[in-house]
Design a protein around this motif. Structure first.
Motif, PDB file in Angstrom:
ATOM      1  N   ILE A 280       0.738  -1.105   0.016  1.00 11.37           N
ATOM      2  CA  ILE A 280       0.073   0.072   0.124  1.00 11.37           C
ATOM      3  C   ILE A 280       0.898   1.431  -0.016  1.00 11.37           C
ATOM      4  O   ILE A 280       0.630   2.267  -0.833  1.00 11.37           O
ATOM      5  CB  ILE A 280      -0.757   0.124   1.182  1.00 11.37           C
TER       6      ILE A 280
ATOM      7  N   LEU B 168      -3.577   3.698  -3.181  1.00 10.69           N
ATOM      8  CA  LEU B 168      -4.424   2.847  -2.456  1.00 10.69           C
ATOM      9  C   LEU B 168      -4.807   3.255  -0.933  1.00 10.69           C
ATOM     10  O   LEU B 168      -3.887   3.693  -0.203  1.00 10.69           O
ATOM     11  CB  LEU B 168      -4.287   1.673  -2.553  1.00 10.69           C
TER      12      LEU B 168
ATOM     13  N   SER C 236      -5.350   3.014   3.104  1.00  7.93           N
ATOM     14  CA  SER C 236      -4.831   2.002   4.005  1.00  7.93           C
ATOM     15  C   SER C 236      -5.828   1.109   4.382  1.00  7.93           C
ATOM     16  O   SER C 236      -5.525  -0.204   4.973  1.00  7.93           O
ATOM     17  CB  SER C 236      -4.415   2.604   5.214  1.00  7.93           C
TER      18      SER C 236
ATOM     19  N   TRP D 201      -7.238  -0.939   2.596  1.00  6.24           N
ATOM     20  CA  TRP D 201      -7.083  -2.199   1.842  1.00  6.24           C
ATOM     21  C   TRP D 201      -6.310  -3.225   2.499  1.00  6.24           C
ATOM     22  O   TRP D 201      -6.496  -4.480   2.507  1.00  6.24           O
ATOM     23  CB  TRP D 201      -6.591  -1.830   0.470  1.00  6.24           C
TER      24      TRP D 201
END
Length: 337
Positions: free
Chosen positions: A301, A307, A309, A311
């Motif tokens: 990440i 993206l 965090s 994720w």
């Protein structure tokens, strides 16, 4: 023969976890080769940023092998960090006495929870849920404000670097830069090794597995189930406070919302590492690689840059479901045989 099959199944889960970590890390090297993902320091950072979690996941693994669980660890870490900061900054207590007091608090906390689980036979989830609320509440009672640690001794521990004689590179100024770790990493790995030896080669360790595998059989074997469970929770409390201290050496402060969700990280690391939720099966080495898998996802990440965090949580949730399904399949096959 049955023992051999059991060993094979458990070994498969462990090998799968280790293999998954290496596949993910190699994928990171390929995807982010231009950003220095392959540097030795980047690999060491996985341990540096997660030293506290490694210790806490070790304690969680021990408790889960007995068939229990501890969802209070995140709140206890926050309480330990706030207690350390409050003692050193507001009360002028030295770093060494503060650390010893924090370790003592963890032991007492583990003893109380262990006594309620082992001797009063209250469900571990309920006991540690109460512990979670209590520890988070005590964190706010100590102080509602963030406290930063400025104690010179504690800061010197936090900033002390141990340089490694390999994996160096020459920077743009022509200076050789060697990778480093902090003492927190050394402490975490020593704890992990000691826990591994304890579980594998000592009577106490074998008793933990026996109780988690079948408590009634353990009683018939003459094991003091209550005493072993109590010791397991005391050890878990000690490791949780030690992990909190290592965590505090990274954050250098305490605040009420600190380490929220840490308990889920510890449980997920243990389960991904092959520890069964039903007890009787587990390995602290697997839990280490569970932590490293989480750390690698966080590194992805960070290097990707765009993206969210969140994720990390989503990916860990997917992996957790995958490993729980695998555990269920192995349990069903074992029962069938």
């Amino acid at each position: 023969m049955k023992a051999g099959r059991k060993l094979d199944g458990n070994s498969f889960l462990l090998m799968l976890t280790i293999g998954l970590f290496f596949v993910m890390y190699i994928a990171g090297i390929i995807l982010f080769k231009d950003q220095g993902f392959a540097k030795t320091q980047n690999f060491l950072n996985l341990f540096i940023s997660n030293a506290g979690l490694i210790v806490i996941a070790t304690g969680m693994t021990i408790v889960m092998i007995t068939g229990g669980i501890d969802i209070s660890v995140g709140s206890v870490v926050a309480m330990i960090c706030m207690l350390l900061a409050w003692m050193m900054q507001n009360k002028g207590i030295g770093a060494i006495p503060a650390v010893l007091i924090a370790l003592g608090v963890g032991v007492v906390f583990g003893f109380v929870q262990g006594y309620l689980v082992a001797y009063l036979k209250i469900q571990p989830f309920i006991v540690t849920l109460a512990g979670m609320f209590f520890a988070r509440g005590m964190t706010a009672i100590i102080s509602r404000d963030m406290i930063s640690i400025e104690n010179p001794t504690f800061l010197s521990w936090a900033k002390f670097k141990i340089y490694l004689p390999f994996g160096g590179y020459v920077n743009k100024k022509g200076v050789m830069i060697y990778p480093y770790i902090y003492p927190t990493v050394v402490i975490a790995l020593v704890v992990l090794i000691l826990a591994f030896v304890m579980l594998k080669y000592t009577k106490f360790g074998r008793s933990i597995y026996a109780i988690g595998g079948n408590e009634q059989s353990a009683l018939l074997m003459g094991l003091d189930v209550k005493k072993v469970k109590l010791k397991a929770y005391i050890l878990d409390g000690f490791l949780c406070s030690l992990g909190g201290i290592l965590f505090c050496l990274n954050t250098l402060g305490g605040f009420v919302e600190q380490a929220k969700g840490f308990e889920m990280d510890a449980i997920a690391s243990a389960v991904i590492g092959g520890t069964l939720l039903t007890g009787g099966v587990g390995n602290v080495i697997g839990s280490l690689f569970g932590v490293l898998i989480k750390a690698t996802i966080e590194a992805f990440i960070t290097f990707q840059g765009t993206l969210s965090s969140w994720w990390v949580r989503i990916t860990i949730a997917a992996l957790l479901c995958f490993f729980i399904v695998l555990q269920s399949i192995f349990a069903a096959l074992k029962k069938k045989k």
